[in-house]
Design a protein around this motif. Structure first.
Motif, PDB file in Angstrom:
ATOM      1  N   TYR A  63       0.795  -1.234   0.000  1.00  0.00           N
ATOM      2  CA  TYR A  63       0.000   0.000   0.000  1.00  0.00           C
ATOM      3  C   TYR A  63       0.828   1.284   0.000  1.00  0.00           C
ATOM      4  O   TYR A  63       0.364   2.315  -0.465  1.00  0.00           O
ATOM      5  CB  TYR A  63      -0.936   0.084   1.220  1.00  0.00           C
ATOM      6  N   LEU A  64       2.049   1.219   0.567  1.00  0.00           N
ATOM      7  CA  LEU A  64       2.742   2.481   0.848  1.00  0.00           C
ATOM      8  C   LEU A  64       2.998   3.354  -0.375  1.00  0.00           C
ATOM      9  O   LEU A  64       2.753   4.559  -0.318  1.00  0.00           O
ATOM     10  CB  LEU A  64       4.053   2.198   1.591  1.00  0.00           C
ATOM     11  N   ILE A  78      -0.071   5.125  -1.210  1.00  0.00           N
ATOM     12  CA  ILE A  78      -0.454   6.100  -0.185  1.00  0.00           C
ATOM     13  C   ILE A  78       0.391   7.360  -0.319  1.00  0.00           C
ATOM     14  O   ILE A  78      -0.117   8.483  -0.281  1.00  0.00           O
ATOM     15  CB  ILE A  78      -0.309   5.471   1.216  1.00  0.00           C
ATOM     16  N   GLY A 134      -0.783   9.387  -3.228  1.00  0.00           N
ATOM     17  CA  GLY A 134      -2.002  10.130  -2.897  1.00  0.00           C
ATOM     18  C   GLY A 134      -1.693  11.309  -1.999  1.00  0.00           C
ATOM     19  O   GLY A 134      -2.240  12.408  -2.178  1.00  0.00           O
ATOM     20  N   MET A 135      -0.790  11.102  -1.033  1.00  0.00           N
ATOM     21  CA  MET A 135      -0.483  12.206  -0.116  1.00  0.00           C
ATOM     22  C   MET A 135       0.214  13.335  -0.846  1.00  0.00           C
ATOM     23  O   MET A 135       0.012  14.514  -0.531  1.00  0.00           O
ATOM     24  CB  MET A 135       0.354  11.695   1.051  1.00  0.00           C
ATOM     25  N   THR A 189      -2.600  15.320  -2.533  1.00  0.00           N
ATOM     26  CA  THR A 189      -3.328  16.219  -1.637  1.00  0.00           C
ATOM     27  C   THR A 189      -2.444  17.370  -1.176  1.00  0.00           C
ATOM     28  O   THR A 189      -2.913  18.484  -0.994  1.00  0.00           O
ATOM     29  CB  THR A 189      -3.856  15.468  -0.406  1.00  0.00           C
ATOM     30  N   PHE A 190      -1.140  17.075  -1.000  1.00  0.00           N
ATOM     31  CA  PHE A 190      -0.242  18.147  -0.562  1.00  0.00           C
ATOM     32  C   PHE A 190      -0.150  19.226  -1.628  1.00  0.00           C
ATOM     33  O   PHE A 190      -0.168  20.426  -1.315  1.00  0.00           O
ATOM     34  CB  PHE A 190       1.149  17.578  -0.267  1.00  0.00           C
ATOM     35  N   HIS A 233      -2.352  20.138  -3.551  1.00  0.00           N
ATOM     36  CA  HIS A 233      -3.582  20.936  -3.586  1.00  0.00           C
ATOM     37  C   HIS A 233      -3.585  22.060  -2.566  1.00  0.00           C
ATOM     38  O   HIS A 233      -4.398  22.970  -2.671  1.00  0.00           O
ATOM     39  CB  HIS A 233      -4.802  20.028  -3.361  1.00  0.00           C
ATOM     40  N   ILE A 234      -2.688  22.000  -1.580  1.00  0.00           N
ATOM     41  CA  ILE A 234      -2.644  23.085  -0.598  1.00  0.00           C
ATOM     42  C   ILE A 234      -2.320  24.402  -1.291  1.00  0.00           C
ATOM     43  O   ILE A 234      -2.814  25.461  -0.908  1.00  0.00           O
ATOM     44  CB  ILE A 234      -1.582  22.763   0.479  1.00  0.00           C
ATOM     45  N   LYS A 246      -2.923  25.178  -4.449  1.00  0.00           N
ATOM     46  CA  LYS A 246      -3.773  25.537  -5.588  1.00  0.00           C
ATOM     47  C   LYS A 246      -4.693  26.689  -5.212  1.00  0.00           C
ATOM     48  O   LYS A 246      -4.948  26.963  -4.038  1.00  0.00           O
ATOM     49  CB  LYS A 246      -4.606  24.313  -5.989  1.00  0.00           C
ATOM     50  N   LYS A 247      -5.232  27.322  -6.246  1.00  0.00           N
ATOM     51  CA  LYS A 247      -6.146  28.436  -6.014  1.00  0.00           C
ATOM     52  C   LYS A 247      -7.427  27.899  -5.392  1.00  0.00           C
ATOM     53  O   LYS A 247      -7.924  26.841  -5.772  1.00  0.00           O
ATOM     54  CB  LYS A 247      -6.467  29.098  -7.353  1.00  0.00           C
ATOM     55  N   LYS A 248      -7.947  28.637  -4.379  1.00  0.00           N
ATOM     56  CA  LYS A 248      -9.149  28.162  -3.702  1.00  0.00           C
ATOM     57  C   LYS A 248     -10.386  28.492  -4.534  1.00  0.00           C
ATOM     58  O   LYS A 248     -10.473  29.581  -5.111  1.00  0.00           O
ATOM     59  CB  LYS A 248      -9.277  28.820  -2.323  1.00  0.00           C
TER      60      LYS A 248
END
Lengths: 346, 181, 174
Positions: free
Chosen positions: B23-24, B27, B30-31, B34-35, B37-38, B40-42
């Motif tokens: 899985y690692l 994972i 994916g992380m 998501t990171f 996306h911090i 990215k424009k809201k």
């Protein structure tokens, strides 16, 4: 008549307990805020912004709301156990903080104060034991609700916790081979003199981290409270501050497991590249406390990051990972560590 | 069976490889996503302070229009009520009295004009039916309220502000669907 | 009376009272919860004996794991008072006999201990409170792996065989 008791020591410890409890509650409160912010920024949103600057007063508003909500106790529930459940959850969450060394000694009013409530020589086992009792909060609350979903969640939670405790315990045993002591203070002091344990035990840390996620009921192991299949699981019937206690307990557990990971594997209140001897003891202790909190909060943020990244495991996947993945890995890690330690000591 | 399109793909049911089993890697991938996306424009728009522009075909609450001199256009012909599929419009006609020429453009006017905003489906058929350019759907949302009665809009709510006495409010209420006069 | 003795009496009363409640409560879930209280009280006694390792292991193993499994099973069985089986008269008699025998054993054991205490110096007490360090993890480990290494290993083999047996039974269904 009662033995000569060092009253100052008792007062000192009481103050320390109150401070630790308050800080843990404050951190849990702001963890809810951080959770919403982390979720928001990872989903290209802004999160709470209305209450205070950056929404910083949001947890206060939530707390007030929870306190003023109507308390509902289901008619057919077991009243006493229904109330006992959240109490147990909260108590076991707070108990672990008793043996954690929050920092080095500080000198205040001519007394040397140890920033640890109790330095017991079985510290790490104490944490392990209290965590293993944490499942009662879930089980009793879930069963006393007299509700199928809650019962399912309670049973899931119990079996999950028992399964992951094994691998966690074995990961700790491997760590004990290296440190040779069970006292958390001893472990931290050892790491201050040598290197952090993460260098020696990367696999142990991985196993411990995954198990900590499972013990805190965090995604991807949040089966006991699976929102969309079990309607929030064991706290489905809870309202008002009893629900708040369950949620708080979860966040306190998260913070405490972050602190435990920092203490066991990342040097606790040790800050590398800083010679504590050159500073005055109070400032050094303060920096140490801040370092520990920084590390713990980092882990809490990683927990949240994981939560908003991966979906939940299916139940059989959870059990497979625990029993067929982590447990053998932890066992192999333990045996290899034991062999290496034996060989080096020869 | 013959596939309808060429886009259909066979589901891959191979047993997982070792890299997938631990899985690692997945994972961490994916992380990383998501990171990223911090930064990215809201997408959030803080509503009462910031507003999104309306689309040109947006159909909001109705207004009863006036002409350039501020006289009501509506003659209470009832075509809008007939056209309305939701039967949300009711009206009562009245005859214009001498001395009221500055109020109403035609000899007949609507003494009472009510739209039930709970029935209205904002289709815009009333607007198409009106021969006098009297009714338009503006660029406002239906607001929330506590009782049903306050969703029945009368003439006070519907008639547009006076174009001469209050030109700014008139322009704002008119939106961009109404024919400019 | 010093603090240790006061604690001893409180914990003993708690242990015995909870043990009685285990038997007396009608609801099996309550019985299990009282049993957990008993374990807590006994763990308290371990602390008084300065056996911290035994204290925490008692909590982890009994209160934390075994009782969870008990609770687990009882919750799933959903036992009510009306599903309780009718007790046999002969069963009750057998219970009385067994309980009487147990009491005899206890009395004999206490007498033996009393005699030993009298034979030894009066200063040596039956129970060492707050002193002695046989329960500390280091001494316990040394004792287990030096003096009692054979029984220790035999019991671990026993556990292993039990585990294998459980797996075999579990596999049978497939």
């Amino acid at each position: 008549m009662l033995l000569t008791i060092d009253w100052l020591l008792i007062i000192e410890k009481l103050v320390l307990i109150v401070v630790v409890v308050l800080v843990a509650l404050g951190i849990a409160m702001y963890s809810t805020w951080a959770e919403r912010k982390v979720a928001a920024v990872m989903q290209d949103r802004k999160g709470p912004t209305r209450a205070g600057p950056f929404g910083l007063l949001q947890p206060v508003a939530d707390g007030i709301k929870l306190f003023f909500k109507e308390e509902i106790i289901p008619n057919t529930s077991n009243k006493f156990l229904f109330v006992l459940g959240p109490m147990l959850a909260m108590m076991t969450a707070m108990l672990t903080s008793a043996v954690i060394p929050w920092g080095n000694k500080i000198e205040l009013f001519g007394r040397t104060i140890d920033l640890q409530i109790a330095d017991v020589n079985i510290g790490i086992l104490f944490i392990f034991g209290v965590v293993s009792l944490g499942v009662y909060g879930i089980m009793i609350g879930g069963w006393a609700s007299n509700n199928k979903f809650s019962l399912m969640a309670a049973i899931r939670g119990a079996s999950q916790m028992i399964s992951y405790e094994l691998a966690m315990g074995i990961a700790i045993i491997a760590l004990m081979f290296i440190t040779g002591t069970l006292s958390l203070k001893g472990i931290v002091e050892q790491q201050m003199n040598h290197t952090w344990n993460i260098i020696y035990q990367p696999i142990g840390f991985l196993v411990f981290f995954v198990c900590a996620l499972a013990e805190c009921n965090r995604t991807p192991f949040d089966l006991p409270e699976a929102e969309n299949e079990l309607n929030f699981g064991y706290h489905q019937e809870y309202s008002s501050m009893k629900l708040g206690f369950y949620l708080f307990a979860e966040y306190i557990n998260m913070f405490i497991s972050g602190v435990v990971m920092a203490t066991l594997f990342f040097g606790g209140y040790d800050l590398p590249f800083l010679n504590e001897a050159t500073l005055s003891p109070n400032i050094a202790a303060l920096i140490g406390v801040l370092a520990l909190f920084g590390k713990a909060i980092f882990f809490v943020l990683v927990f949240m990051w994981i939560r908003w990244t991966i979906p939940r495991f299916r139940y059989d996947q959870l059990m497979n990972l625990g029993w067929k993945g982590l447990l053998p890995l932890a066992l192999v890690n333990m045996l290899v560590t034991a062999a290496v330690v034996l060989w080096l000591n020869k | 069976m013959q596939a309808l399109t060429t886009r259909a793909k066979q589901v891959d049911r191979k047993p997982m490889t070792l890299a997938e089993k631990i899985y690692l890697p997945a994972i961490f991938k994916g992380m990383a996503i998501t990171f990223s996306h911090i930064f990215k424009k809201k997408a959030t728009i803080s509503y009462p302070e910031q507003k999104r522009p309306f689309s040109p075909v947006f159909r909001g609450l109705h207004v009863l229009n006036r002409d350039a001199e501020g006289r009501e256009n509506c003659t209470a012909c009832g075509l809008c009520a007939v056209a309305c599929p939701a039967e949300a419009i009711t009206m009562e006609a009245a005859e214009r009295q001498p001395g009221e020429e500055h109020l109403y453009r035609e000899e007949k006017y609507a003494a009472k004009y009510e739209i039930n905003m709970l029935r209205c489906i904002f289709c815009g058929l009333c607007e198409e039916a009106c021969p006098k350019d009297a009714i338009y759907l503006s660029e406002t949302f239906a607001p929330s309220n506590y009782n049903r009665a306050s969703f029945i809009y009368g003439k006070e709510e519907l008639v547009i502000p006076h174009p001469k006495e209050n030109p700014d409010a008139y322009k704002k209420a008119l939106g961009n669907r109404a024919k400019k006069n | 009376m010093n603090v240790t003795e006061i604690l001893f009496w409180i914990l003993s009363a708690l242990a015995i009272g909870s043990a009685l409640m285990v038997l007396l409560s009608k609801n099996p879930v309550h019985s299990v919860l009282w049993l957990i209280m008993v374990f807590f009280a006994i763990s308290g006694h371990y602390i008084l004996l300065n056996a911290q390792f035994l204290f925490i292991v008692n909590l982890i193993v009994y209160a934390g794991a075994i009782m969870v499994l008990f609770l687990f099973v009882i919750m799933l069985m959903n036992l009510n008072t009306d599903t309780e089986p009718q007790k046999n008269k002969w069963l009750r008699l057998a219970g009385v006999v067994a309980g009487g025998c147990l009491m005899l054993v206890f009395v004999a054991a206490f007498r033996e201990a009393e005699i030993q205490r009298q034979q030894a110096n009066a200063a040596v007490r039956l129970v060492q409170m707050g002193e002695g360090n046989i329960g500390l993890i280091e001494n316990l480990g040394k004792a287990l792996f030096h003096e009692y290494v054979l029984p220790f290993e035999i019991s671990s083999v026993l556990f292993l065989s039990a585990m294998v047996g459980a797996v075999v039974i579990g596999k049978k269904g497939d």
